[in-house]
Design a protein around this motif. Structure first.
Motif, PDB file in Angstrom:
ATOM      1  N   VAL A   1      36.845 -29.240 105.899  1.00 24.76           N
ATOM      2  CA  VAL A   1      37.693 -29.819 106.377  1.00 24.76           C
ATOM      3  C   VAL A   1      38.987 -29.389 106.886  1.00 24.76           C
ATOM      4  O   VAL A   1      40.071 -30.300 107.528  1.00 24.76           O
ATOM      5  CB  VAL A   1      37.854 -30.916 105.141  1.00 24.76           C
ATOM      6  N   LEU A   2      39.289 -28.178 105.946  1.00 21.96           N
ATOM      7  CA  LEU A   2      40.808 -27.495 105.990  1.00 21.96           C
ATOM      8  C   LEU A   2      41.022 -26.914 107.550  1.00 21.96           C
ATOM      9  O   LEU A   2      42.088 -27.761 108.829  1.00 21.96           O
ATOM     10  CB  LEU A   2      41.078 -26.371 105.472  1.00 21.96           C
ATOM     11  N   ILE A   3      40.211 -26.542 108.866  1.00 23.61           N
ATOM     12  CA  ILE A   3      39.444 -26.482 109.743  1.00 23.61           C
ATOM     13  C   ILE A   3      40.097 -27.650 111.100  1.00 23.61           C
ATOM     14  O   ILE A   3      40.248 -27.534 111.599  1.00 23.61           O
ATOM     15  CB  ILE A   3      38.190 -25.736 110.348  1.00 23.61           C
ATOM     16  N   ARG A   4      39.750 -28.799 110.089  1.00 25.30           N
ATOM     17  CA  ARG A   4      39.557 -29.763 111.617  1.00 25.30           C
ATOM     18  C   ARG A   4      40.911 -30.273 111.433  1.00 25.30           C
ATOM     19  O   ARG A   4      41.647 -30.299 112.425  1.00 25.30           O
ATOM     20  CB  ARG A   4      38.679 -30.548 111.194  1.00 25.30           C
ATOM     21  N   TYR A   5      41.436 -30.570 109.623  1.00 26.77           N
ATOM     22  CA  TYR A   5      42.891 -30.816 109.843  1.00 26.77           C
ATOM     23  C   TYR A   5      43.877 -29.737 110.975  1.00 26.77           C
ATOM     24  O   TYR A   5      44.851 -30.376 111.475  1.00 26.77           O
ATOM     25  CB  TYR A   5      43.283 -30.563 108.717  1.00 26.77           C
ATOM     26  N   ALA A   6      43.830 -28.265 110.511  1.00 26.56           N
ATOM     27  CA  ALA A   6      44.739 -27.568 110.884  1.00 26.56           C
ATOM     28  C   ALA A   6      44.283 -28.157 112.609  1.00 26.56           C
ATOM     29  O   ALA A   6      45.230 -28.058 113.270  1.00 26.56           O
ATOM     30  CB  ALA A   6      44.169 -26.182 110.739  1.00 26.56           C
ATOM     31  N   GLY A   7      43.620 -27.890 113.255  1.00 29.67           N
ATOM     32  CA  GLY A   7      43.153 -28.136 114.533  1.00 29.67           C
ATOM     33  C   GLY A   7      43.939 -29.061 115.403  1.00 29.67           C
ATOM     34  O   GLY A   7      43.933 -28.986 116.057  1.00 29.67           O
ATOM     35  N   VAL A   8      43.798 -30.639 114.285  1.00 29.86           N
ATOM     36  CA  VAL A   8      44.102 -32.012 114.536  1.00 29.86           C
ATOM     37  C   VAL A   8      46.214 -32.184 114.940  1.00 29.86           C
ATOM     38  O   VAL A   8      46.840 -32.332 116.027  1.00 29.86           O
ATOM     39  CB  VAL A   8      44.373 -32.775 113.705  1.00 29.86           C
ATOM     40  N   ARG A   9      46.579 -30.693 113.917  1.00 26.46           N
ATOM     41  CA  ARG A   9      48.183 -30.267 114.054  1.00 26.46           C
ATOM     42  C   ARG A   9      48.719 -29.633 115.417  1.00 26.46           C
ATOM     43  O   ARG A   9      48.919 -30.061 116.010  1.00 26.46           O
ATOM     44  CB  ARG A   9      48.066 -29.785 112.963  1.00 26.46           C
ATOM     45  N   VAL A  10      47.234 -28.159 115.165  1.00 28.92           N
ATOM     46  CA  VAL A  10      47.552 -28.013 116.824  1.00 28.92           C
ATOM     47  C   VAL A  10      47.563 -28.557 118.011  1.00 28.92           C
ATOM     48  O   VAL A  10      48.831 -28.523 118.990  1.00 28.92           O
ATOM     49  CB  VAL A  10      46.392 -27.294 116.471  1.00 28.92           C
ATOM     50  N   GLY A  11      46.553 -29.730 118.087  1.00 31.15           N
ATOM     51  CA  GLY A  11      46.842 -30.822 119.414  1.00 31.15           C
ATOM     52  C   GLY A  11      47.740 -31.100 119.189  1.00 31.15           C
ATOM     53  O   GLY A  11      48.500 -31.064 120.424  1.00 31.15           O
ATOM     54  N   LEU A  12      48.229 -31.493 118.787  1.00 29.20           N
ATOM     55  CA  LEU A  12      49.681 -32.328 118.164  1.00 29.20           C
ATOM     56  C   LEU A  12      50.522 -31.563 119.077  1.00 29.20           C
ATOM     57  O   LEU A  12      51.621 -32.490 118.852  1.00 29.20           O
ATOM     58  CB  LEU A  12      49.338 -33.366 116.891  1.00 29.20           C
ATOM     59  N   GLY A  13      50.846 -30.898 118.196  1.00 29.99           N
ATOM     60  CA  GLY A  13      52.121 -29.443 117.924  1.00 29.99           C
ATOM     61  C   GLY A  13      51.907 -29.343 119.794  1.00 29.99           C
ATOM     62  O   GLY A  13      53.492 -29.537 120.576  1.00 29.99           O
ATOM     63  N   LEU A  14      51.347 -29.131 120.057  1.00 32.38           N
ATOM     64  CA  LEU A  14      50.760 -28.719 121.341  1.00 32.38           C
ATOM     65  C   LEU A  14      51.441 -30.016 122.165  1.00 32.38           C
ATOM     66  O   LEU A  14      52.056 -29.691 123.284  1.00 32.38           O
ATOM     67  CB  LEU A  14      49.844 -28.774 122.690  1.00 32.38           C
TER      68      LEU A  14
END
Length: 317
Positions: free
Chosen positions: A3-16
């Motif tokens: 869950v943490l990895i998926r959340y981090a991936g979403v945050r990185v995508g939004l940040g980019l």
């Protein structure tokens, strides 16, 4: 963990995506401002024909969308382009200026984090008493002072008046870290305001944690207050502080730009001022990309740390 990895991936995508949006806005705004790099280069020979030739050479006569697309394609390949004014690779210019900026930011964080936590905990433990009033009053007073004014006052008192530090880094050479007389005052200026806001946030969170029923029950069981404060109350209290620290880190980068200009430290602040004043769009875009990447990284790390602190607090409650 998944869950943490998926959340981090979403945050990185939004940040980019946010960084891409900021890059586009900055590029358009910088391109439509009066004057450009061709006018700056031809300042002593402002013949219209000469300026038109320079614009063609620099590629400034092409449509904005084409220019931005070419620059973005180069960025994806890891190429930040070439400065329109100096002709040097932007990556080399940023790398050479990054040292002083990172040195100041890291030194400021190393001082800021333990000092803010210590002040916040002390104020929370002594809430309502003299220690709390003194810390809170000083924090409010110093937070209201802008960095530029603080820098001038510190230079006037400790550099010019007492002669303890150098007023600026003009004429200095060598690594900044090895010359404390150059970085002590800038670090103090950078730390004063964020330590006030962070300490007040830690205080507020600590008071909530200390007055919660689980903490009161732990104290009734005879667990020493020191252990309760540092092992039980503090981890959960640091969650909002950690997220605020990410914003403080972003603020520090902006503050470094101001402080570098006051103390003439020659970091990214001077590069930014030069890029804006000379309309050097490739250099300006390289700076925006760098700051945007740092912002995305810092905020993503802060969210992950906050998640882990929440789990730790839940486990120790």
């Amino acid at each position: 963990m998944a869950v943490l990895i998926r959340y981090a991936g979403v945050r990185v995508g939004l940040g980019l995506a946010q960084v891409l949006g900021v890059l586009g806005i900055v590029f358009v705004v910088a391109s439509v401002l009066p004057g450009d790099a061709a006018v700056v280069i031809a300042a002593d020979d402002a013949d219209p024909g000469r300026i038109a030739q320079l614009r063609e050479t620099l590629g400034l006569d092409r449509p904005l969308l084409t220019q931005f697309g070419d620059w973005l394609t180069g960025l994806i390949r890891g190429d930040l382009g070439t400065s329109a004014i100096s002709g040097r690779p932007v990556a080399d210019m940023l790398a050479s200026a990054l040292g002083p900026t990172l040195t100041l930011a890291i030194l400021a964080l190393l001082v800021l984090i333990p000092l803010a936590v210590a002040l916040g905990v002390a104020a929370a433990v002594g809430r309502g008493r003299r220690m709390d009033r003194v810390i809170s009053g000083v924090a409010v007073a110093f937070y209201a002072a802008p960095e530029f004014a603080l820098a001038i006052i510190l230079v006037a008192v400790f550099a010019v008046g007492l002669g303890l530090f150098a007023p600026t880094a003009v004429g200095a050479s060598g690594p900044l870290l090895m010359q404390p007389e150059l970085w002590v005052l800038p670090v103090v200026v950078l730390v004063i305001r964020p330590v006030c806001s962070l300490a007040r946030l830690v205080r507020s969170s600590m008071i909530t944690a200390l007055e919660s029923e689980p903490t009161r029950h732990t104290l009734r069981l005879g667990v020493p207050l020191r252990r309760v404060v540092w092992r039980h109350a503090l981890p959960g209290s640091l969650t909002p502080a950690t997220q605020h620290l990410a914003r403080v880190t972003d603020w520090l980068l902006g503050g470094v730009v101001v402080v570098e200009s006051v103390f003439a430290l020659g970091g990214l602040g001077q590069v930014l001022v030069s890029a804006v004043s000379s309309r050097d769009i490739p250099l300006l875009m390289g700076l925006v990309a760098l700051f945007g990447s740092i912002t995305v990284t810092v905020n993503t790390i802060a969210d992950i740390v906050a998640f882990r602190l929440n789990r730790t607090a839940g486990a120790t409650a």
